[in-house]
Design a protein around this motif. Structure first.
Motif, PDB file in Angstrom:
ATOM      1  N   ARG A  12      43.052  44.792  42.525  1.00 47.48           N
ATOM      2  CA  ARG A  12      41.925  44.943  41.609  1.00 47.48           C
ATOM      3  C   ARG A  12      41.852  46.485  41.439  1.00 47.48           C
ATOM      4  NH1 ARG A  12      37.623  41.578  45.134  1.00 47.48           N
ATOM      5  NH2 ARG A  12      38.743  39.368  44.894  1.00 47.48           N
ATOM      6  N   PRO A  13      41.399  46.635  40.024  1.00 52.66           N
ATOM      7  CA  PRO A  13      41.247  48.045  39.500  1.00 52.66           C
ATOM      8  C   PRO A  13      39.935  48.831  40.133  1.00 52.66           C
ATOM      9  CG  PRO A  13      40.671  46.596  37.720  1.00 52.66           C
ATOM     10  CD  PRO A  13      40.959  45.824  38.959  1.00 52.66           C
ATOM     11  N   LEU A  14      40.222  49.989  40.176  1.00 54.84           N
ATOM     12  CA  LEU A  14      39.175  50.888  40.985  1.00 54.84           C
ATOM     13  C   LEU A  14      39.175  52.309  39.992  1.00 54.84           C
ATOM     14  CD1 LEU A  14      36.979  51.667  43.096  1.00 54.84           C
ATOM     15  CD2 LEU A  14      38.815  52.347  44.532  1.00 54.84           C
ATOM     16  N   SER A  15      37.966  52.621  39.503  1.00 48.11           N
ATOM     17  CA  SER A  15      37.740  53.949  39.107  1.00 48.11           C
ATOM     18  C   SER A  15      36.616  54.721  39.722  1.00 48.11           C
ATOM     19  CB  SER A  15      37.375  53.634  37.485  1.00 48.11           C
ATOM     20  OG  SER A  15      38.467  53.340  37.001  1.00 48.11           O
ATOM     21  N   ARG A  50      25.485  50.411  35.753  1.00 51.34           N
ATOM     22  CA  ARG A  50      25.840  48.970  35.905  1.00 51.34           C
ATOM     23  C   ARG A  50      25.714  48.478  37.231  1.00 51.34           C
ATOM     24  NH1 ARG A  50      32.068  48.477  34.323  1.00 51.34           N
ATOM     25  NH2 ARG A  50      31.932  49.868  36.353  1.00 51.34           N
ATOM     26  N   GLY A  51      25.320  47.056  37.292  1.00 51.82           N
ATOM     27  CA  GLY A  51      25.154  46.715  38.705  1.00 51.82           C
ATOM     28  C   GLY A  51      25.949  46.879  39.818  1.00 51.82           C
ATOM     29  N   GLN A  52      27.297  46.773  39.332  1.00 47.86           N
ATOM     30  CA  GLN A  52      28.482  47.025  40.398  1.00 47.86           C
ATOM     31  C   GLN A  52      28.767  48.465  40.686  1.00 47.86           C
ATOM     32  OE1 GLN A  52      30.233  45.357  37.268  1.00 47.86           O
ATOM     33  NE2 GLN A  52      32.239  46.396  37.568  1.00 47.86           N
ATOM     34  N   THR A  85      37.055  48.098  37.813  1.00 46.71           N
ATOM     35  CA  THR A  85      36.831  48.885  36.633  1.00 46.71           C
ATOM     36  C   THR A  85      38.042  49.636  36.063  1.00 46.71           C
ATOM     37  OG1 THR A  85      34.460  49.115  36.847  1.00 46.71           O
ATOM     38  CG2 THR A  85      35.611  50.552  35.008  1.00 46.71           C
ATOM     39  N   ASP A  86      38.738  49.300  35.167  1.00 50.94           N
ATOM     40  CA  ASP A  86      40.011  50.115  34.573  1.00 50.94           C
ATOM     41  C   ASP A  86      39.450  51.417  33.799  1.00 50.94           C
ATOM     42  OD1 ASP A  86      39.083  49.039  32.115  1.00 50.94           O
ATOM     43  OD2 ASP A  86      40.536  47.630  32.107  1.00 50.94           O
TER      44      ASP A  86
END
Length: 678
Positions: A533-536, A573-575, A593-594
């Motif tokens: 999964r993406p991580l920013s 944002r919530g995450q 998140t990309d």
């Protein structure tokens, strides 16, 4: 939305072995589905060993197939319809339901909990089919497990949680979540999130579950997939509250809220009635299959007619007057007491339970007469398999079972029960027609506590039962002492957690500090690698902060930091997680998140800060930040490389004039360096 439970505390809880967890076939299925090369045939073979799971999975799959297709009739077909992620989570939920339908927390209504969870699961499935927010089978599983933290607290701390539930039910008491935090330094929402994450559910579902209690307070973007999933789960929670409530006015009030939210959910008002009627019908059908004792199913069509009748109707008036409070235990059902809470058997309020397993009615009658004379509550089973089921359901203190039994003989039944936590606490007496040494050794090797030869002699049997009672009382005393130790341990854990939180929290802003930030971004990095999964992340550096401190003093500098933290908190944002990592520097961690979405989020944070200003004497102090953004890429060896890219972005933003967002990575549409204008 509750903050996430820190990983160290959760590992301590999990290591205790008392956390609700899958068992038997469910555990084997979950392990198989985690393998990359698992075959459908192998999975079907493992599931086929448990007929109850087979029936539930096939029924779930048939609830999803189109009306013009033939029904699903095999495990293999069910797996093809549901898919591995949904199967894993469904099997997990059904396993917990089977093994935790009763427990030691006297104030916790286990039956109501599972009835509500089932209604929420079915509603989530039906609404997902209508809205296409997410796969319906996956949302069924998420709905079923959406409050598992509540069950976990009742399992981990039965006596303490009973006291919390009783205190929360009193008029004027604080909310249940607040009281959970006060007693355990965590609440059911935090524990639910940690358990769902540990079981491998996608982050988007975990965040939606966490916010479903208060969907109005979400920061999820309107129209986003995450927002649609949240709306489905929030509506499903409302349907579940209607189903388990026995108060007519409360039901009408909840139906009015659901009816009003239908357009926001993307469902026409006419369709919501049909969907809720279908949910109610499925709830009754599933409840019978799962052996849940449910209140009378609501008639949603009538409820919505009352809502449509308008403010003048009596129902609507009742709805306005009814408080928006979920009834704690509307239906009081018998709950099997724990070993420690059972009375001694000598005239106590809760007599000890005895289970007789014998295929001869005359033998059972003779044993019953002797047991009832010494004040036992007696239950009977005619074969080994029925005896196994009753033993796990009733949790008797003493079992008397024949050596030769249909379905499952006595020694094998003893061995099977000794492998369970419930069976380890039962005093078991084997009956046989032979009293030779070989039988005696075989009985004790199987795990029996005592051995009686037929024909039965009532006086000898009564003496053996008294000896068994002494052993049971000693077990109860040990368990009471163990419960006291657990109580002290939980208090110590609360204190330790508060000290741990203080060590990981920045006192000025209330944000997590650098130590927490490094641990958390490492966890998210590992999860991103594992699941692809993406991580920013973002480095947020306040502009001209040293000049503000030097010119106006540290008091103004501290106020700038507090104001900036409040602005960031409101725009998140919530995450996302924001930590203060230095004097005027913050780190934002953005899971799943990309880069384009992270840049958009960073611009929202920059704009929120840019709108701030403080009065310092006769001067207005402007607040702004330079934000560097970076996304994890395959060439990055570790977290440090990701943070280095974000740091370079922040440096670039300052070079370009401050008060802007920048990245040194290529975005999908820009083809080069992307920097947002002021």
């Amino acid at each position: 939305m509750s903050p996430p439970l820190d990983s160290t505390r959760f590992e301590q809880i999990r290591a205790s072995g008392d956390l609700p967890s899958p068992k038997g076939t469910a555990l084997a299925v979950i392990r198989l589905t985690r393998q990359q090369d698992v075959s459908t045939a192998e999975l079907a073979r493992v599931i086929g060993a448990d007929p109850a799971f087979v029936g539930r999975l096939i029924k779930a799959a048939n609830g999803l197939v189109a009306f013009n297709r033939r029904p699903v009739a095999s495990v293999h077909e069910a797996l093809m319809v549901l898919g591995l992620p949904a199967v894993r989570t469904m099997v997990l939920g059904f396993s917990l339901l089977s093994h935790y339908r009763r427990g030691a927390c006297q104030a916790f209504d286990y039956n109501r909990f599972w009835s509500s969870s089932l209604a929420r699961a079915l509603a989530a499935q039906v609404f997902a089919e209508r809205t296409r927010a997410a796969p319906a089978d996956e949302l069924f599983a998420v709905g079923l497990l959406g409050s598992v933290g509540e069950l976990a607290l009742a399992t981990l701390y039965p006596a303490d949680y009973a006291a919390v539930l009783e205190a929360a039910s009193k008029p004027g008491a604080a909310s249940l979540l607040e009281m959970e935090q006060e007693r355990f330094a965590m609440d059911q929402c935090e524990l639910t999130g940690a358990m769902l994450e540990d079981w491998g559910l996608p982050r988007i579902f975990i965040d939606a579950v966490a916010q479903a209690r208060d969907p109005e307070g979400t920061h999820l973007a309107e129209g986003s997939r995450a927002r649609r999933i949240l709306q489905v789960l929030a509506a499903a929670r409302g349907v579940a509250e209607i189903c388990v409530s026995d108060d007519k006015a409360a039901r009408t009030m909840l139906a009015a809220r659901l009816f009003a939210d239908a357009p926001r959910l993307g469902i026409e008002r006419e369709c919501i009635v049909a969907d809720c009627e279908r949910i109610s019908s499925l709830w009754v059908e599933w409840g019978g299959m799962l052996q849940l004792q449910q209140p009378r199913a609501p008639r949603f069509a009538e409820l919505f007619e009352q809502v449509e009748a308008g403010p003048g109707s009596a129902a609507a008036a009742g709805a306005r007057a009814a408080p928006a409070v979920r009834p704690r235990n509307p239906v009081q059902l018998p709950v099997a007491p724990s070993q420690a809470e059972a009375a001694s058997g000598e005239g106590g309020a809760h007599p000890q339970r005895a289970l007789i397993v014998d295929d001869e009615p005359r033998t059972r009658a003779g044993l019953r007469a002797v047991l009832e004379q010494v004040h036992y509550e007696v239950h009977e089973a005619g074969d080994g398999r029925e005896g196994m089921e009753l033993a796990l359901e009733l949790q008797p203190q003493i079992m008397i079972l024949d050596w030769k039994l249909p379905e499952l003989d006595g020694p094998d039944l003893v061995r099977a029960l000794r492998q369970t936590r419930i069976g380890q606490a039962i005093y078991m007496i084997l009956l046989t027609r032979s009293d030779d040494d070989e039988h005696l050794v075989a009985a004790f090797e199987a795990g029996a506590d005592d051995f009686i030869a037929k024909p039965l002699r009532p006086r000898v049997l009564a003496a053996r039962l008294r000896a068994g009672q002494r052993v049971v009382r000693l077990q109860q005393e040990v368990e009471r002492e163990h419960e006291e130790i657990r109580h002290f341990a939980s208090q110590l854990a609360v204190t330790n957690r508060r000290l741990h939180e203080a060590a990981l929290t920045d006192a000025l802003t209330g944000f997590p500090n650098r130590r927490y930030a490094i641990d958390r971004i490492q966890q998210e990095w590992s999860a991103a690698q594992r699941w692809g999964r993406p991580l920013s992340c973002m480095i947020i550096d306040l502009d001209n902060f040293k000049q503000i401190n030097d010119t106006h003093g540290h008091d103004v500098g501290d106020e700038v930091l507090r104001s900036a933290a409040d602005a960031l908190r409101g725009a998140l944002r919530g995450q996302d997680v924001v930590c203060r990592t230095g004097g005027d520097e913050f780190l934002a961690i953005c899971p799943e998140t990309d880069l384009p979405h992270a840049l958009s989020c960073a611009e929202r944070l920059r704009n929120a800060l840019d709108k701030l200003s403080l009065q310092a004497g006769d001067t207005r102090v402007a607040i702004s930040a330079s934000i560097g953004v970076a996304m994890r890429e395959h060439w990055m060896p570790d977290v440090d490389a990701l943070m280095k890219q974000a740091d370079l972005g922040a440096y670039l933003a300052k070079q370009k004039g401050r008060n802007r967002v920048a990245t040194v990575q290529k975005t999908g549409d820009a083809g080069g360096v992307d920097a947002a204008a002021d």
